[in-house]
Design a protein around this motif. Structure first.
Motif, PDB file in Angstrom:
ATOM      1  N   VAL A 362       0.819  -1.213   0.000  1.00  0.00           N
ATOM      2  CA  VAL A 362       0.000   0.000   0.000  1.00  0.00           C
ATOM      3  C   VAL A 362       0.854   1.264   0.000  1.00  0.00           C
ATOM      4  O   VAL A 362       0.347   2.365  -0.256  1.00  0.00           O
ATOM      5  CB  VAL A 362      -0.973  -0.020   1.203  1.00  0.00           C
ATOM      6  CG1 VAL A 362      -0.289   0.430   2.485  1.00  0.00           C
ATOM      7  CG2 VAL A 362      -2.207   0.839   0.930  1.00  0.00           C
ATOM      8  N   HIS A 363       2.154   1.104   0.256  1.00  0.00           N
ATOM      9  CA  HIS A 363       3.059   2.250   0.181  1.00  0.00           C
ATOM     10  C   HIS A 363       3.914   2.236  -1.082  1.00  0.00           C
ATOM     11  O   HIS A 363       4.583   3.228  -1.380  1.00  0.00           O
ATOM     12  CB  HIS A 363       3.977   2.273   1.408  1.00  0.00           C
ATOM     13  CG  HIS A 363       3.246   2.487   2.693  1.00  0.00           C
ATOM     14  ND1 HIS A 363       2.615   3.676   3.011  1.00  0.00           N
ATOM     15  CD2 HIS A 363       3.028   1.653   3.741  1.00  0.00           C
ATOM     16  CE1 HIS A 363       2.044   3.563   4.202  1.00  0.00           C
ATOM     17  NE2 HIS A 363       2.267   2.358   4.662  1.00  0.00           N
ATOM     18  N   THR A 364       3.902   1.137  -1.811  1.00  0.00           N
ATOM     19  CA  THR A 364       4.800   1.014  -2.966  1.00  0.00           C
ATOM     20  C   THR A 364       4.089   0.720  -4.281  1.00  0.00           C
ATOM     21  O   THR A 364       4.655   0.986  -5.347  1.00  0.00           O
ATOM     22  CB  THR A 364       5.830  -0.119  -2.720  1.00  0.00           C
ATOM     23  OG1 THR A 364       5.123  -1.355  -2.508  1.00  0.00           O
ATOM     24  CG2 THR A 364       6.693   0.186  -1.500  1.00  0.00           C
ATOM     25  N   ARG A 365       2.873   0.191  -4.242  1.00  0.00           N
ATOM     26  CA  ARG A 365       2.167  -0.240  -5.457  1.00  0.00           C
ATOM     27  C   ARG A 365       0.878   0.557  -5.647  1.00  0.00           C
ATOM     28  O   ARG A 365      -0.171  -0.001  -5.922  1.00  0.00           O
ATOM     29  CB  ARG A 365       1.838  -1.733  -5.369  1.00  0.00           C
ATOM     30  CG  ARG A 365       3.036  -2.655  -5.238  1.00  0.00           C
ATOM     31  CD  ARG A 365       2.574  -4.078  -4.957  1.00  0.00           C
ATOM     32  NE  ARG A 365       3.651  -5.026  -4.815  1.00  0.00           N
ATOM     33  CZ  ARG A 365       4.083  -5.850  -5.773  1.00  0.00           C
ATOM     34  NH1 ARG A 365       3.525  -5.817  -6.968  1.00  0.00           N
ATOM     35  NH2 ARG A 365       5.067  -6.696  -5.545  1.00  0.00           N
ATOM     36  N   THR A 366       0.945   1.854  -5.519  1.00  0.00           N
ATOM     37  CA  THR A 366      -0.264   2.669  -5.431  1.00  0.00           C
ATOM     38  C   THR A 366      -0.599   3.419  -6.720  1.00  0.00           C
ATOM     39  O   THR A 366       0.264   3.663  -7.569  1.00  0.00           O
ATOM     40  CB  THR A 366      -0.129   3.694  -4.300  1.00  0.00           C
ATOM     41  OG1 THR A 366       0.955   4.580  -4.613  1.00  0.00           O
ATOM     42  CG2 THR A 366       0.133   3.006  -2.968  1.00  0.00           C
ATOM     43  N   ILE A 367      -1.861   3.807  -6.805  1.00  0.00           N
ATOM     44  CA  ILE A 367      -2.318   4.703  -7.873  1.00  0.00           C
ATOM     45  C   ILE A 367      -1.523   6.002  -7.842  1.00  0.00           C
ATOM     46  O   ILE A 367      -1.144   6.543  -8.892  1.00  0.00           O
ATOM     47  CB  ILE A 367      -3.828   4.997  -7.699  1.00  0.00           C
ATOM     48  CG1 ILE A 367      -4.675   3.781  -8.114  1.00  0.00           C
ATOM     49  CG2 ILE A 367      -4.240   6.242  -8.490  1.00  0.00           C
ATOM     50  CD1 ILE A 367      -4.802   3.560  -9.595  1.00  0.00           C
ATOM     51  N   GLU A 368      -1.266   6.524  -6.646  1.00  0.00           N
ATOM     52  CA  GLU A 368      -0.528   7.786  -6.526  1.00  0.00           C
ATOM     53  C   GLU A 368       0.830   7.697  -7.204  1.00  0.00           C
ATOM     54  O   GLU A 368       1.232   8.610  -7.937  1.00  0.00           O
ATOM     55  CB  GLU A 368      -0.353   8.158  -5.048  1.00  0.00           C
ATOM     56  CG  GLU A 368      -1.633   8.575  -4.350  1.00  0.00           C
ATOM     57  CD  GLU A 368      -2.390   7.414  -3.733  1.00  0.00           C
ATOM     58  OE1 GLU A 368      -3.215   7.653  -2.856  1.00  0.00           O
ATOM     59  OE2 GLU A 368      -2.159   6.247  -4.152  1.00  0.00           O
ATOM     60  N   LYS A 369       1.553   6.611  -6.955  1.00  0.00           N
ATOM     61  CA  LYS A 369       2.876   6.469  -7.562  1.00  0.00           C
ATOM     62  C   LYS A 369       2.780   6.267  -9.072  1.00  0.00           C
ATOM     63  O   LYS A 369       3.611   6.772  -9.838  1.00  0.00           O
ATOM     64  CB  LYS A 369       3.630   5.318  -6.901  1.00  0.00           C
ATOM     65  CG  LYS A 369       4.071   5.621  -5.466  1.00  0.00           C
ATOM     66  CD  LYS A 369       4.983   4.553  -4.927  1.00  0.00           C
ATOM     67  CE  LYS A 369       5.432   4.901  -3.500  1.00  0.00           C
ATOM     68  NZ  LYS A 369       6.257   6.135  -3.470  1.00  0.00           N
ATOM     69  N   THR A 370       1.767   5.540  -9.517  1.00  0.00           N
ATOM     70  CA  THR A 370       1.584   5.337 -10.954  1.00  0.00           C
ATOM     71  C   THR A 370       1.281   6.648 -11.658  1.00  0.00           C
ATOM     72  O   THR A 370       1.890   6.975 -12.690  1.00  0.00           O
ATOM     73  CB  THR A 370       0.461   4.312 -11.200  1.00  0.00           C
ATOM     74  OG1 THR A 370       0.882   3.041 -10.713  1.00  0.00           O
ATOM     75  CG2 THR A 370       0.125   4.199 -12.675  1.00  0.00           C
ATOM     76  N   VAL A 371       0.340   7.422 -11.124  1.00  0.00           N
ATOM     77  CA  VAL A 371       0.010   8.719 -11.726  1.00  0.00           C
ATOM     78  C   VAL A 371       1.223   9.643 -11.669  1.00  0.00           C
ATOM     79  O   VAL A 371       1.500  10.387 -12.617  1.00  0.00           O
ATOM     80  CB  VAL A 371      -1.201   9.348 -11.009  1.00  0.00           C
ATOM     81  CG1 VAL A 371      -1.391  10.802 -11.431  1.00  0.00           C
ATOM     82  CG2 VAL A 371      -2.463   8.548 -11.317  1.00  0.00           C
ATOM     83  N   GLY A 372       1.966   9.580 -10.565  1.00  0.00           N
ATOM     84  CA  GLY A 372       3.161  10.407 -10.450  1.00  0.00           C
ATOM     85  C   GLY A 372       4.166  10.105 -11.547  1.00  0.00           C
ATOM     86  O   GLY A 372       4.768  11.026 -12.125  1.00  0.00           O
ATOM     87  N   ARG A 373       4.363   8.842 -11.876  1.00  0.00           N
ATOM     88  CA  ARG A 373       5.302   8.474 -12.935  1.00  0.00           C
ATOM     89  C   ARG A 373       4.819   8.945 -14.300  1.00  0.00           C
ATOM     90  O   ARG A 373       5.608   9.401 -15.139  1.00  0.00           O
ATOM     91  CB  ARG A 373       5.523   6.968 -12.941  1.00  0.00           C
ATOM     92  CG  ARG A 373       6.376   6.476 -11.783  1.00  0.00           C
ATOM     93  CD  ARG A 373       6.872   5.063 -12.031  1.00  0.00           C
ATOM     94  NE  ARG A 373       7.633   4.554 -10.907  1.00  0.00           N
ATOM     95  CZ  ARG A 373       8.176   3.349 -10.868  1.00  0.00           C
ATOM     96  NH1 ARG A 373       8.012   2.521 -11.897  1.00  0.00           N
ATOM     97  NH2 ARG A 373       8.868   2.942  -9.820  1.00  0.00           N
ATOM     98  N   ILE A 374       3.517   8.825 -14.541  1.00  0.00           N
ATOM     99  CA  ILE A 374       2.971   9.310 -15.817  1.00  0.00           C
ATOM    100  C   ILE A 374       3.190  10.811 -15.948  1.00  0.00           C
ATOM    101  O   ILE A 374       3.607  11.311 -17.004  1.00  0.00           O
ATOM    102  CB  ILE A 374       1.478   8.957 -15.924  1.00  0.00           C
ATOM    103  CG1 ILE A 374       1.286   7.443 -16.021  1.00  0.00           C
ATOM    104  CG2 ILE A 374       0.853   9.638 -17.143  1.00  0.00           C
ATOM    105  CD1 ILE A 374      -0.158   6.988 -15.960  1.00  0.00           C
ATOM    106  N   LEU A 375       2.946  11.541 -14.869  1.00  0.00           N
ATOM    107  CA  LEU A 375       3.134  12.991 -14.914  1.00  0.00           C
ATOM    108  C   LEU A 375       4.605  13.369 -15.079  1.00  0.00           C
ATOM    109  O   LEU A 375       4.926  14.363 -15.747  1.00  0.00           O
ATOM    110  CB  LEU A 375       2.566  13.638 -13.644  1.00  0.00           C
ATOM    111  CG  LEU A 375       1.039  13.653 -13.543  1.00  0.00           C
ATOM    112  CD1 LEU A 375       0.610  14.252 -12.211  1.00  0.00           C
ATOM    113  CD2 LEU A 375       0.411  14.432 -14.698  1.00  0.00           C
ATOM    114  N   GLU A 376       5.495  12.608 -14.479  1.00  0.00           N
ATOM    115  CA  GLU A 376       6.929  12.879 -14.667  1.00  0.00           C
ATOM    116  C   GLU A 376       7.293  12.811 -16.144  1.00  0.00           C
ATOM    117  O   GLU A 376       8.034  13.660 -16.657  1.00  0.00           O
ATOM    118  CB  GLU A 376       7.759  11.873 -13.877  1.00  0.00           C
ATOM    119  CG  GLU A 376       7.798  12.125 -12.375  1.00  0.00           C
ATOM    120  CD  GLU A 376       8.564  11.030 -11.651  1.00  0.00           C
ATOM    121  OE1 GLU A 376       9.219  10.201 -12.344  1.00  0.00           O
ATOM    122  OE2 GLU A 376       8.513  10.994 -10.411  1.00  0.00           O
TER     123      GLU A 376
END
Length: 397
Positions: A362-376
C-alpha cells in the motif's frame, strides 16, 4: 512547465460500471485532480440527468452502450460508437488538452485519438490494461474477427507514442507486438486511501469465495468440483460465488445438488467487504488478468488468494506463495483443491502474512505512484518540447 489540462478516455465510469478498469481510471482522475490538474473524463452516458457530481468534469461523448453480447464478448458496434464519439469530441477540442490518457481497450480508442489530434501538441498516453496474442483474439471472437482485432492491436501499438501497462507480462507482449519505445510499467493500482480492517481469523465453518463476473475466461464453473475435492479433507467447507453473467447457468448446473454452495449474485460494497474478510480464501480461476486487483483487495483483509497459473494471467505476479496465497498448476479438481487446502491450512499465521504483504504494497504499489510516474514523463516531455524553439533561436544567432 507542467501538463495542466488532461483528458481520460474510457467508455465506462465507476461506480456506474464496476470492473477493474473502471475503478482504475476513476482513481486516475481523482488523483490528477488532487495534484491540481484539470481533468475531463470522456466516456459514454451511463446515468440519468443530472450528470454525476465529481471533482472532475464528466463529458459523455456517446450515448448508452450495450457493451457485451449474451456470451460476455465486447460488442464491436459499441466499440465503434464510442470511438466515433471520442474522435468527434477530440476533433472539436484539439487545443483544449495538454495530454490525454486513452485506454487501449477497446483498441479503436487509440486510432480515434491519434487521428483527431494529428498535428496538435496534445501528448497521447495509451494505457494497455491487457495485451493479447493472436490466439487469444481468435478464441475470444472467432477466426476472422479475432485476426482483424489482433492486426488492429498491432497497428495501434506501433503508433502509440507513450505506452503504460501494469504487469511485466503486458510489457513483454507490448514489445513483442511492435511497440517502438520502452513501456512505462506502473508500480501498481492500489488506492491507498482505502481503509480496510484486518480480519485475523476467518469464519467458521470455513468458506471459499469467488467474487466477480461470470464469463468464460473466469472459469468459475470449475470451482464446485475443486471445493468438493477439498471437502474430502475439510468436510464443513462451503463455497460462496458472488456475481452473475453469461456463465451463471453453467455454474448453477455444476452446483446442483450441493447444498454447501451459495450464489447470492451481486451484493453491496458493504456485503462484499464482509464476505471478503470472513472467507478462508478467495479463489479466482481466471485464465487472463491484466493486473489482479482482487489479490490486493483480499490481502487488505488478510484473506489469502488462490490463482491458476496461465500464460495470460498477470495477477500471478502479485502472489508470493506462502505469503499472500498460492498458485494452482491448473484448474483440475486435484490441483485447485490442493492450493485451496494449503491456503486454508495456513490459518491465522498466513492471514497475518497476507496483511503484512498488503501493508508494504500500500506504500509502494499505489495509484498515486503510478500517476506520479505518468506525470513525470508528460511534464518532462513538455519542458523538452518548450525548450526546443529557444535552442533553435540561439543556434541561428
Amino acid at each position: 512547465m507542467s501538463v495542466d489540462s488532461i483528458a481520460i478516455a474510457y467508455d465506462c465510469l465507476f461506480p456506474y460500471t464496476t470492473g477493474g478498469g473502471e475503478r482504475q481510471y476513476r482513481a486516475f482522475a481523482d488523483e490528477l485532480v488532487r495534484r491540481g490538474r484539470r481533468v475531463d473524463y470522456l466516456t459514454a452516458r451511463q446515468w440519468d440527468d443530472p450528470p454525476p457530481a465529481t471533482g472532475f468534469r464528466v463529458l459523455p461523448v456517446a450515448g448508452r452502450l450495450r457493451l457485451y453480447d449474451e456470451a460476455g464478448v465486447r460488442r464491436t458496434t459499441a466499440a465503434l460508437e464510442y470511438a466515433w464519439g471520442l474522435f468527434r469530441a477530440l476533433l472539436r477540442n484539439r487545443r483544449r488538452y495538454d495530454a490525454i490518457i486513452v485506454s487501449g481497450l477497446p483498441v479503436l480508442n487509440v486510432f480515434a485519438a491519434r487521428f483527431a489530434l494529428l498535428g496538435s501538441r496534445t501528448r497521447i498516453v495509451v494505457d494497455y490494461l491487457e495485451v493479447w496474442r493472436r490466439a487469444q483474439w481468435v478464441e475470444y471472437t472467432g477466426r476472422l474477427t479475432g485476426t482483424i482485432a489482433w492486426a488492429l492491436q498491432r497497428l495501434a501499438i506501433a503508433v502509440t507514442p507513450i505506452a503504460t501497462c501494469h504487469s511485466a507480462l503486458s510489457a513483454e507482449r507490448l514489445q513483442a507486438e511492435g511497440l517502438r519505445s520502452r513501456p512505462l510499467v506502473s508500480p501498481g493500482l492500489i488506492d491507498s486511501v482505502a481503509d480496510v480492517d484486518f480480519v485475523p481469523s476467518s469464519e467458521v465453518p470455513p468458506k471459499v469465495l469467488y467474487a466477480g463476473r461470470h464469463i468464460p475466461d473466469k472459469r468459475v464453473e470449475v470451482l464446485p468440483a475443486a471445493v468438493a475435492a477439498a471437502r474430502e479433507h475439510i468436510p464443513d467447507l462451503e463455497l460462496v460465488v458472488l456475481g452473475k453473467g453469461p456463465s451463471t447457468p453453467e455454474i448453477e448446473s455444476a452446483a446442483q445438488g450441493r447444498d454447501w454452495i451459495r450464489m447470492p449474485g451481486f451484493v453491496s460494497d458493504e456485503q462484499l467487504g464482509a464476505y471478503m474478510g470472513g472467507a478462508a480464501c478467495l479463489v479466482n480461476p481466471s485464465r487472463r488478468e491484466g493486473y489482479g486487483l482482487v489479490v490486493v483487495e483480499a490481502a487488505a483483509s488478510g484473506t489469502p488468494v488462490v490463482l491458476v497459473d496461465d500464460p495470460g494471467n498477470a495477477a500471478t505476479e502479485l502472489i508470493t506463495p506462502g505469503e499472500n496465497g498460492y498458485i494452482a498448476h491448473s484448474t483440475s479438481p486435484e490441483d485447485l483443491s490442493s492450493a485451496i487446502l494449503a491456503a486454508i491450512r495456513g490459518g491465522d499465521a498466513l492471514r497475518a502474512r497476507a496483511r503484512g504483504w498488503y501493508e508494504t504494497a500500500v506504500h509502494t504499489r499505489t495509484i498515486e505512484k503510478t500517476v506520479g510516474r505518468i506525470l513525470e514523463v508528460l511534464d518532462g516531455d513538455r519542458r523538452h518540447r518548450a525548450a526546443r524553439p529557444a535552442a533553435t533561436e540561439r543556434n541561428d544567432a
